[in-house]
Motif scaffolding. Structure first.
Motif, PDB file in Angstrom:
ATOM      1  N   ARG A  53       0.830  -1.212   0.000  1.00 25.19           N
ATOM      2  CA  ARG A  53       0.000   0.000   0.000  1.00 25.19           C
ATOM      3  C   ARG A  53       0.860   1.256   0.000  1.00 25.19           C
ATOM      4  NH1 ARG A  53      -4.763  -1.248   4.441  1.00 25.19           N
ATOM      5  NH2 ARG A  53      -5.806  -2.880   3.255  1.00 25.19           N
ATOM      6  N   ASP A  54       2.008   1.187   0.661  1.00 21.42           N
ATOM      7  CA  ASP A  54       2.903   2.344   0.701  1.00 21.42           C
ATOM      8  C   ASP A  54       3.516   2.627  -0.667  1.00 21.42           C
ATOM      9  OD1 ASP A  54       2.537   2.943   3.465  1.00 21.42           O
ATOM     10  OD2 ASP A  54       3.783   1.209   3.929  1.00 21.42           O
ATOM     11  N   LEU A  55       3.635   1.603  -1.500  1.00 24.07           N
ATOM     12  CA  LEU A  55       4.093   1.819  -2.867  1.00 24.07           C
ATOM     13  C   LEU A  55       3.092   2.699  -3.610  1.00 24.07           C
ATOM     14  CD1 LEU A  55       5.938   1.379  -5.284  1.00 24.07           C
ATOM     15  CD2 LEU A  55       4.708  -0.769  -5.712  1.00 24.07           C
ATOM     16  N   VAL A  56       1.823   2.449  -3.392  1.00 20.10           N
ATOM     17  CA  VAL A  56       0.787   3.290  -4.006  1.00 20.10           C
ATOM     18  C   VAL A  56       0.930   4.727  -3.509  1.00 20.10           C
ATOM     19  CG1 VAL A  56      -1.697   3.682  -4.209  1.00 20.10           C
ATOM     20  CG2 VAL A  56      -0.784   1.343  -4.316  1.00 20.10           C
ATOM     21  N   ARG A  57       1.140   4.884  -2.201  1.00 26.06           N
ATOM     22  CA  ARG A  57       1.342   6.225  -1.627  1.00 26.06           C
ATOM     23  C   ARG A  57       2.544   6.903  -2.289  1.00 26.06           C
ATOM     24  NH1 ARG A  57       2.157   5.219   3.669  1.00 26.06           N
ATOM     25  NH2 ARG A  57      -0.064   5.277   4.077  1.00 26.06           N
ATOM     26  N   CYS A  58       3.598   6.149  -2.535  1.00 23.62           N
ATOM     27  CA  CYS A  58       4.803   6.686  -3.160  1.00 23.62           C
ATOM     28  C   CYS A  58       4.467   7.251  -4.544  1.00 23.62           C
ATOM     29  CB  CYS A  58       5.858   5.588  -3.276  1.00 23.62           C
ATOM     30  SG  CYS A  58       7.383   6.089  -4.093  1.00 23.62           S
ATOM     31  N   GLN A  69      14.506   6.851  -6.543  1.00 24.88           N
ATOM     32  CA  GLN A  69      14.807   8.222  -6.132  1.00 24.88           C
ATOM     33  C   GLN A  69      14.098   8.627  -4.841  1.00 24.88           C
ATOM     34  OE1 GLN A  69      13.362   9.823  -9.904  1.00 24.88           O
ATOM     35  NE2 GLN A  69      15.424  10.579 -10.325  1.00 24.88           N
ATOM     36  N   VAL A  70      13.313   7.726  -4.262  1.00 26.15           N
ATOM     37  CA  VAL A  70      12.533   8.045  -3.056  1.00 26.15           C
ATOM     38  C   VAL A  70      12.978   7.120  -1.930  1.00 26.15           C
ATOM     39  CG1 VAL A  70      10.217   8.195  -2.052  1.00 26.15           C
ATOM     40  CG2 VAL A  70      10.552   8.719  -4.480  1.00 26.15           C
ATOM     41  N   THR A  71      13.286   7.698  -0.762  1.00 24.46           N
ATOM     42  CA  THR A  71      13.669   6.856   0.373  1.00 24.46           C
ATOM     43  C   THR A  71      12.418   6.336   1.083  1.00 24.46           C
ATOM     44  OG1 THR A  71      13.895   8.794   1.802  1.00 24.46           O
ATOM     45  CG2 THR A  71      15.904   7.962   0.737  1.00 24.46           C
ATOM     46  N   ILE A  72      12.584   5.181   1.679  1.00 26.00           N
ATOM     47  CA  ILE A  72      11.468   4.488   2.326  1.00 26.00           C
ATOM     48  C   ILE A  72      10.837   5.337   3.426  1.00 26.00           C
ATOM     49  CG2 ILE A  72      10.832   2.440   3.665  1.00 26.00           C
ATOM     50  CD1 ILE A  72      13.296   1.070   2.265  1.00 26.00           C
ATOM     51  N   ASP A  73      11.656   6.059   4.178  1.00 25.50           N
ATOM     52  CA  ASP A  73      11.123   6.837   5.298  1.00 25.50           C
ATOM     53  C   ASP A  73      10.166   7.951   4.864  1.00 25.50           C
ATOM     54  OD1 ASP A  73      13.078   8.470   4.205  1.00 25.50           O
ATOM     55  OD2 ASP A  73      14.203   8.710   6.068  1.00 25.50           O
ATOM     56  N   LYS A  74      10.162   8.283   3.571  1.00 22.32           N
ATOM     57  CA  LYS A  74       9.253   9.327   3.064  1.00 22.32           C
ATOM     58  C   LYS A  74       7.840   8.795   2.807  1.00 22.32           C
ATOM     59  CE  LYS A  74      12.368  12.683   2.424  1.00 22.32           C
ATOM     60  NZ  LYS A  74      13.400  12.314   3.369  1.00 22.32           N
ATOM     61  N   VAL A  75       7.700   7.484   2.650  1.00 21.29           N
ATOM     62  CA  VAL A  75       6.394   6.930   2.252  1.00 21.29           C
ATOM     63  C   VAL A  75       5.918   5.773   3.137  1.00 21.29           C
ATOM     64  CG1 VAL A  75       6.583   7.655  -0.146  1.00 21.29           C
ATOM     65  CG2 VAL A  75       7.495   5.430   0.528  1.00 21.29           C
TER      66      VAL A  75
END
Length: 149
Positions: A53-58, A69-75
């Motif tokens: 689900r967090d991939l969708v948020r990303c 280009q996106v770190t895990i802690d951002k999403v």
């Protein structure tokens, strides 16, 4: 049945990633291990959880960026809802359904000791119900046999 019973039966293995790693790295780990969630850590302490689900948020938050280009802690999901080993399967299922989550970290000795999926709880619950149904059928059969004697 308690969560500790599932953990003792080898359910609840989990994998971790560091919060400063990329979403792409987390997805590679999840694919390699065949899991739909990983616990996000920083300096040995849990920061949150990263799920499908967090991939969708990303993709919604960073539509112009690649997952590399996106770190895990951002999403990630940073508000962890947790259970304890002595919690019942029924209570854990209710907690997960109420919170709308599919992965529940189990905490013991002030650290995450397992990550239980809703699917694991449903399987355990169905198994217990099947066993109970079998016992009830045997009991009724014994009562009917005794009535005929």
């Amino acid at each position: 049945m308690k969560l500790r019973d599932l953990i003792e039966d080898d359910t609840g293995h989990f994998y971790t990633v560091e919060g400063d790693q990329t979403v792409s790295h987390a997805l590679q780990q999840m694919s390699a291990y065949g899991v739909s969630a990983v616990v996000v850590m920083a300096h040995g302490m849990p920061l949150g959880i990263f799920t499908e689900r967090d991939l969708v948020r990303c993709q919604i938050l960073f539509p112009e960026k690649q997952t590399s280009q996106v770190t895990i802690d951002k999403v990630m999901t940073s508000r962890l809802i947790v259970a304890e080993p002595q919690d019942s399967v029924d209570a854990a299922m209710a907690m997960m359904i109420k919170a709308g989550i599919r992965h529940l970290p189990v905490v013991g000795d002030q650290k995450i000791i397992a990550l239980i999926a809703l699917e694991d709880l449903v399987k355990a619950h169905v198994g217990a119900l099947t066993q109970e149904l079998h016992y009830l059928k045997d009991y009724i059969s014994d009562l009917q046999d005794a009535a005929h004697d």
